[in-house]
Design an enzyme around this catalytic site. Structure first.
Site, mmCIF file in Angstrom:
data_model
loop_
_atom_site.group_PDB
_atom_site.id
_atom_site.type_symbol
_atom_site.label_atom_id
_atom_site.label_comp_id
_atom_site.label_asym_id
_atom_site.label_seq_id
_atom_site.Cartn_x
_atom_site.Cartn_y
_atom_site.Cartn_z
ATOM 1 N N SER A 15 0.846 -1.190 0.000
ATOM 2 C CA SER A 15 0.000 0.000 0.000
ATOM 3 C C SER A 15 0.883 1.242 0.000
ATOM 4 O O SER A 15 2.093 1.175 0.235
ATOM 5 C CB SER A 15 -0.927 0.021 1.227
ATOM 6 O OG SER A 15 -0.164 0.102 2.423
ATOM 7 N N ILE A 17 3.170 4.426 -0.118
ATOM 8 C CA ILE A 17 4.474 4.725 -0.706
ATOM 9 C C ILE A 17 5.157 3.451 -1.178
ATOM 10 O O ILE A 17 5.742 3.411 -2.266
ATOM 11 C CB ILE A 17 5.360 5.467 0.313
ATOM 12 C CG1 ILE A 17 4.778 6.851 0.630
ATOM 13 C CG2 ILE A 17 6.785 5.609 -0.207
ATOM 14 C CD1 ILE A 17 5.487 7.571 1.763
ATOM 15 N N TYR A 149 5.713 7.181 17.290
ATOM 16 C CA TYR A 149 6.066 7.176 15.867
ATOM 17 C C TYR A 149 7.342 7.981 15.655
ATOM 18 O O TYR A 149 8.271 7.529 14.975
ATOM 19 C CB TYR A 149 4.923 7.750 15.032
ATOM 20 C CG TYR A 149 5.227 7.735 13.551
ATOM 21 C CD1 TYR A 149 5.015 6.589 12.798
ATOM 22 C CD2 TYR A 149 5.731 8.859 12.907
ATOM 23 C CE1 TYR A 149 5.306 6.553 11.443
ATOM 24 C CE2 TYR A 149 6.024 8.837 11.548
ATOM 25 C CZ TYR A 149 5.815 7.687 10.825
ATOM 26 O OH TYR A 149 6.114 7.658 9.491
ATOM 27 N N LYS A 153 10.949 6.326 14.445
ATOM 28 C CA LYS A 153 11.595 6.742 13.204
ATOM 29 C C LYS A 153 12.948 7.405 13.472
ATOM 30 O O LYS A 153 13.879 7.268 12.656
ATOM 31 C CB LYS A 153 10.673 7.672 12.420
ATOM 32 C CG LYS A 153 9.453 6.963 11.856
ATOM 33 C CD LYS A 153 9.840 5.836 10.887
ATOM 34 C CE LYS A 153 8.651 5.256 10.146
ATOM 35 N NZ LYS A 153 9.043 4.246 9.139
ATOM 36 N N THR A 184 -1.384 9.591 1.088
ATOM 37 C CA THR A 184 -1.802 8.201 0.961
ATOM 38 C C THR A 184 -2.737 7.876 2.107
ATOM 39 O O THR A 184 -2.655 8.475 3.180
ATOM 40 C CB THR A 184 -0.604 7.235 1.024
ATOM 41 O OG1 THR A 184 0.024 7.344 2.312
ATOM 42 C CG2 THR A 184 0.413 7.567 -0.048
#
Length: 253
Positions: A15, A17, A149, A153, A184
């Site tokens: 899905s 990217i 998150y 990252k 997206t």
């Protein structure tokens, strides 16, 4: 990187990217396999001509099985893109957020490590190849409603830097893709500033095609995040982004 002669695996390619980059690699002439958890998405991609492999990056055995299946089908594999990830809201005033934190770190950071561990020995034995990790602009400029998150990252970024240093001289390149918000899965509704997927993917592929390929793939739209501390804009931008805390249930202050 010559995009026309690669054998590429995109983990997290079902899905968004990842799927778009898989299609771009294939359009450039590379042989492309995709890995992911969604059976229907895998079936759809198989219908497009991709080799599709089931893999759950939070499960050691699943990653090992996927590696064995991929290498049995594609022993010439020379490029691995690992980009499985989740983005979850967390209210740090509520200890119940820990479940989201654990899921986020296990998927985004430890999932990346599992995939790298699975395929690094193969590429080192080949003496050539590329590992592509995917961090985020949020790794460098946190988005307060998604603290784990951001942390996961940032961890991917630091781990990538260390991996690159450790693999120096092996012939294996280590590249970090640093996306900003990209339109997206409804991101265009959540963030009206999200980049259109098509333009983002075009810019990414142009950067990957450079010789030598940059260690960090930074599209123009992510540079404000990447260099905020250097440019002296960090504190103001974090404060501005903290206004989004109103997205959290019960947080209107």
């Amino acid at each position: 990187m010559d995009l026309s002669k690669r054998t590429v695996l995109v983990v997290g390619g079902t899905s968004g990217i990842g799927r778009e980059l898989a299609r771009r690699f294939a359009a450039a002439g590379s042989t492309v396999a995709v890995g992911g958890r969604d059976p229907q998405a895998l079936a759809d991609l198989a219908g497009e001509g991709f080799d599709a492999f089931a893999v759950d990056v939070t499960d050691d055995a699943s990653v090992t099985a996927a590696r064995d299946a991929v290498l049995a089908r594609h022993p010439e594999l020379d490029t691995v893109v690992t980009m499985s990830g989740v983005m979850l809201l967390e209210d740090l005033r509520d200890p119940a957020h820990f479940a989201a934190a654990r899921t986020t770190v296990d998927t985004n950071l430890l999932g990346t490590v599992r995939v790298l561990d699975a395929f690094t020995p193969h590429l080192v034995r080949r003496g050539a190849g590329t590992l592509v990790t995917v961090s985020s602009g949020i790794a460098f400029l946190p988005f307060p409603p998604m603290p784990s998150y951001a942390a996961s990252k940032a961890g991917v970024h630091a781990y990538t830097e260390a991996l690159r240093a450790q693999l120096a001289g092996t012939g294996v390149d280590v590249v970090e893709l640093v996306p900003p918000a990209v339109a997206t899965a409804g991101q265009e509704r959540v963030n009206p500033h999200a980049l259109p997927l098509d333009g983002f993917a075009t810019e990414v592929m142009e950067l990957l095609a450079q010789d030598p390929t940059p260690h960090e793939i930074l599209v123009e739209g992510v540079r404000m995040h990447r260099w905020a501390e250097r440019d002296g804009t960090y504190d103001g931008l974090v404060a501005q982004r903290a206004r989004a805390l109103s997205m959290l249930p019960g947080r209107q202050d």
